[in-house]
Design an enzyme around this catalytic site. Structure first.
Site, PDB file in Angstrom:
ATOM      1  N   HIS A 169       0.830  -1.203   0.000  1.00 44.14           N
ATOM      2  CA  HIS A 169       0.000   0.000   0.000  1.00 44.14           C
ATOM      3  C   HIS A 169       0.868   1.258   0.000  1.00 44.14           C
ATOM      4  CE1 HIS A 169      -3.505   2.486   1.483  1.00 44.14           C
ATOM      5  NE2 HIS A 169      -2.483   3.223   1.917  1.00 44.14           N
ATOM      6  N   GLU A 170       1.822   1.318   0.921  1.00 41.88           N
ATOM      7  CA  GLU A 170       2.671   2.512   1.021  1.00 41.88           C
ATOM      8  C   GLU A 170       3.556   2.666  -0.212  1.00 41.88           C
ATOM      9  OE1 GLU A 170       2.213   4.728   3.226  1.00 41.88           O
ATOM     10  OE2 GLU A 170       0.902   3.598   4.545  1.00 41.88           O
ATOM     11  N   HIS A 206       1.824   4.664  -2.717  1.00 47.41           N
ATOM     12  CA  HIS A 206       1.912   6.108  -2.508  1.00 47.41           C
ATOM     13  C   HIS A 206       3.205   6.655  -3.120  1.00 47.41           C
ATOM     14  CE1 HIS A 206      -1.611   6.661  -0.139  1.00 47.41           C
ATOM     15  NE2 HIS A 206      -1.201   5.974   0.902  1.00 47.41           N
ATOM     16  N   GLU A 259      -5.816   8.264  -0.511  1.00 48.63           N
ATOM     17  CA  GLU A 259      -5.635   6.844  -0.209  1.00 48.63           C
ATOM     18  C   GLU A 259      -6.208   5.920  -1.276  1.00 48.63           C
ATOM     19  OE1 GLU A 259      -3.911   5.550   2.249  1.00 48.63           O
ATOM     20  OE2 GLU A 259      -3.417   7.492   3.118  1.00 48.63           O
ATOM     21  N   TYR A 305     -10.772   7.576   4.833  1.00 45.28           N
ATOM     22  CA  TYR A 305     -10.239   6.232   4.633  1.00 45.28           C
ATOM     23  C   TYR A 305     -11.293   5.322   4.018  1.00 45.28           C
ATOM     24  CZ  TYR A 305      -6.898   2.488   5.568  1.00 45.28           C
ATOM     25  OH  TYR A 305      -5.981   1.473   5.422  1.00 45.28           O
TER      26      TYR A 305
END
Length: 710
Positions: free
Chosen positions: A497-498, A501, A526, A640
């Site tokens: 996930h990160e 980003h 997100e 979120y």
């Protein structure tokens, strides 16, 4: 047609002249800036001949951090003074807009050079210097945002309606909006009050966040009190002088205990301690900030802080957020009640008591999942050695987004564990950016997973593009033995996930620094990474990120992949209520109502949202919830779940059953990642989906009833 051609020629000629003038102007400004002895020395020692593209500085001493912060403030002051001095009848893009755009582009990386050590340095002195520098820089930024003389020059330029490119106009409009949201439309005495309030809010937020970051609270337990914990976890704990094992309240200890410890008293003690973190010092800070935010919002002409904060988000209005959350609660609650009954039955079977408390939720969800899908998460970790996971993540993103990530050791890093990569476009071979992977927990390091933009990707007005730079901070626990560190599947998901980003930041091709990558609306930020989490549950991609730690030729089985996918779909309603809708509801109340006792509010609200479940006595989780205080997240905790809705729509529409399709992946890169914040998020979604976004996919995936689109 002739008229259009002449207009196009005029725009081109004007743009060329503007660029030439901007080069001269910016060159003079930069010459003044880098004249400082400190910066000349640092740039020569660290950056060398790549200073045009790479400005982020690593390894500054505490005194250098403070000195650089002062240099940045002085340079910023000079540029703002120069803009303010432009006669109103002579305003132009070159002498008003270009200098401010250039300043934003170049100061960001240097400001991060001062601020970043607070998150990663092993030196307490460097962390303190970084905090001091951040205070200095934030105070200066607040003062600059209140400069009426600069605002009047920009507003005059804006009112003259010069012909500019769309992204330039977006930048100009945002500049004006930013000044007006700081109070520049107010009378002088009211502006002074707004400036005071802004400065005080920023100061208190910094103290709040630093209290959490520096918190080293821990509890001590015997081995018997940790019954149920994996042997590797027990071995990783330090032993105190009393002979007991030391458990911190950080995620690396907190979540495993809440999931696997069989001793309810231990789980209860750990949960209560975590929800009491920084309570004494941060509760008054939080409530003071809430009061100041309400005062500032009303001063600026808004009903409350939520209305002010949401103005630049997708949702736009608090009423929209409230409607979204109420509808989600309505559709989720029936399923959540069924899920809770399952946990109550398990607890009655094990303890003879069916009343499930906050400290029981994760433990009994884990037990239920093991019973339903027969999946041992600790055994599963054997398939996720950290180096294999990292290699697989790189390969997936390379293939999907048309990239090449090449590890580099040409520059020094802030810790020996950190790995650096250059990111290239696989076709054009051009360097798109630089990323750092800082994966392991250590003393003094920020203890959550996050991506920190270190330098924005943007155009400089000397025909040079500044490459984006970002750091990924994780907190994996290094193996206590010689065996390679193994990740839990949840850690793999967080890592993937990160990493998404970082790709958003690096792939962005915005012309202006303030539109680079992750500076999209906070309630969309997100969504791309939420969508990418799906790759952590599909066979093809899971096998690329895994191998057995004792036999690299042994891949994860189809059966385990299927079980992971089944686990993902377990207890979605209860998780949404606890993790998202409670916090989102709390956040909205805090930022719409006045004079709130946060501890009492949480004690009342938690059982209202989470099916009658009581909050632990004597706790105040708001005192340690960074999202309530950090800039851009306040009044946006709904984001979120909001983002998950759009993520589900993007995945089901474009990628379901087609996850490694490079053509679709490139469409995602070009239509979602490349624009950065140059377009409204709603338009980005429409461009990618080919229609308005819908909640249907999210509801379908989670087995919930549908309701009307947003």
């Amino acid at each position: 047609m002739a008229t259009r051609a002449r207009q196009k020629e005029m725009v081109t000629r004007t743009s060329r002249q503007r660029q030439q003038q901007a080069i001269q102007y910016a060159g003079a400004a930069i010459a003044v800036f880098v004249a400082g002895k400190l910066l000349r020395r640092i740039f020569k020692a660290i950056v060398g001949d790549k200073s045009n593209k790479f400005k982020f500085l690593i390894g500054l001493e505490p005194s250098q951090i403070r000195k650089l912060a002062q240099e940045l403030i002085e340079r910023s002051q000079r540029v703002h003074d120069q803009v303010a001095a432009v006669p109103l009848q002579k305003v132009s893009y070159v002498n008003v807009i270009a200098p401010l755009a250039r300043l934003e582009a170049e100061e960001f990386a240097l400001m991060q050079s001062c601020k970043f050590p607070r998150l990663v340095s092993t030196s307490k002195e460097a962390r303190q210097a970084s905090l001091d520098a951040e205070k200095m820089l934030d105070e200066h930024k607040s003062k600059c945002s209140m400069r009426e003389d600069v605002y009047l020059v920009i507003k005059t330029f804006c009112d003259k309606k010069f012909m500019v490119q769309p992204e330039e106009q977006r930048f100009i409009d945002r500049l004006v909006k930013d000044y007006e949201r700081k109070g520049l439309r107010l009378r002088p005495e009211m502006r002074g009050e707004a400036e005071r309030l802004n400065a005080r809010i920023g100061e208190l937020c910094n103290v709040f966040q630093n209290n959490i970051n520096e918190d080293e609270s821990s509890l001590s337990f015997t081995v018997g009190e940790l019954t149920g914990m994996h042997s590797d976890f027990i071995k990783s704990l330090n032993t105190g002088e009393d002979g007991k094992l030391k458990v911190t309240l950080k995620p690396i200890h907190y979540f495993p205990i809440m999931e696997y410890c069989k001793v309810r008293a231990t789980r209860s003690a750990v949960a209560a301690a975590r929800y009491r973190r920084c309570m004494k010092e941060n509760t008054p800070l939080l409530e003071k900030v809430l009061d100041l935010r309400h005062k500032l919002a009303r001063l600026l002409g808004y009903k409350n802080w939520a209305e002010y904060s949401l103005e630049l988000c997708m949702a736009k209005k608090p009423e929209k957020v409230q409607e979204f959350q109420e509808k989600m609660v309505e559709h989720i609650t029936p399923a959540a009640l069924r899920e809770l009954k399952l946990l109550q039955d398990l607890k009655e079977e094990e303890e003879g008591n069916s009343v499930v408390g906050l400290e029981d939720i994760l433990y009994y969800i884990q037990k239920a999942e093991r019973r339903m899908i027969n999946l041992d998460i600790n055994d599963l970790s054997q398939y996720f050695p950290v180096d294999t996971v990292t290699s697989g993540i790189l390969k997936i993103y390379e293939h999907l987004l048309g990239l090449k990530l090449q590890e580099s050791r040409s520059r020094h890093v802030w810790h020996e564990d950190v790995r650096e990569y250059e990111v290239f476009d696989s076709e054009k071979k051009a360097c798109l950016g630089i990323i750092y992977l800082d994966l392991f927990s250590r003393e003094g390091k920020y203890n959550h997973a996050c991506v920190v933009p270190l330098q924005p990707g943007c155009d400089l007005d000397d025909s040079c593009r500044q490459v984006p730079v970002a750091a990924l901070l994780m907190n994996f626990t290094k193996s206590a033995t010689n065996i390679e560190t193994l990740l839990k599947h949840s850690e793999l998901v967080s890592y993937f996930h990160e990493f998404g980003h970082m790709m958003h930041h690096v792939c962005s091709q915005a012309s202006f620094a303030r539109f680079s990558g992750l500076q999209v609306e906070s309630d969309f930020r997100e969504a791309p990474s939420h969508m990418l989490e799906n790759w952590c549950y599909e066979k093809e991609s899971l096998k690329m990120m895994s191998c057995h730690c004792k036999d690299p030729q042994k891949e994860i089985t189809d059966g385990l992949c299927n079980l992971l996918k089944a686990k993902r779909k377990s207890f979605p309603a209860l998780r949404a209520l606890r993790n998202h809708l409670f916090l989102g509801t709390l956040d909205l109340i805090l930022h719409t109502e006045e004079k709130i006792d946060t501890e009492l509010l949480i004690k009342r609200l938690y059982p209202e949202v989470v099916l009658g479940m009581p909050m632990l006595d004597g706790t105040n989780l708001a005192a340690s919830t960074l999202h309530l205080m950090s800039g851009g997240c306040d009044a946006a905790c709904y984001a979120y779940l909001w983002s998950e809705v759009f993520a589900a729509d993007m995945f089901e529409t474009k990628f379901k059953g087609n996850i490694m399709n490079n053509i679709v992946g490139m469409e995602f890169r070009n239509k979602v990642l490349v624009p950065g914040a140059t377009k409204d998020a709603v338009q980005i979604l429409k461009d990618f989906l080919g229609r308005d976004p819908s909640v249907d996919a999210y509801l379908r995936i989670n087995g919930l009833n549908q309701f009307d689109d947003l």
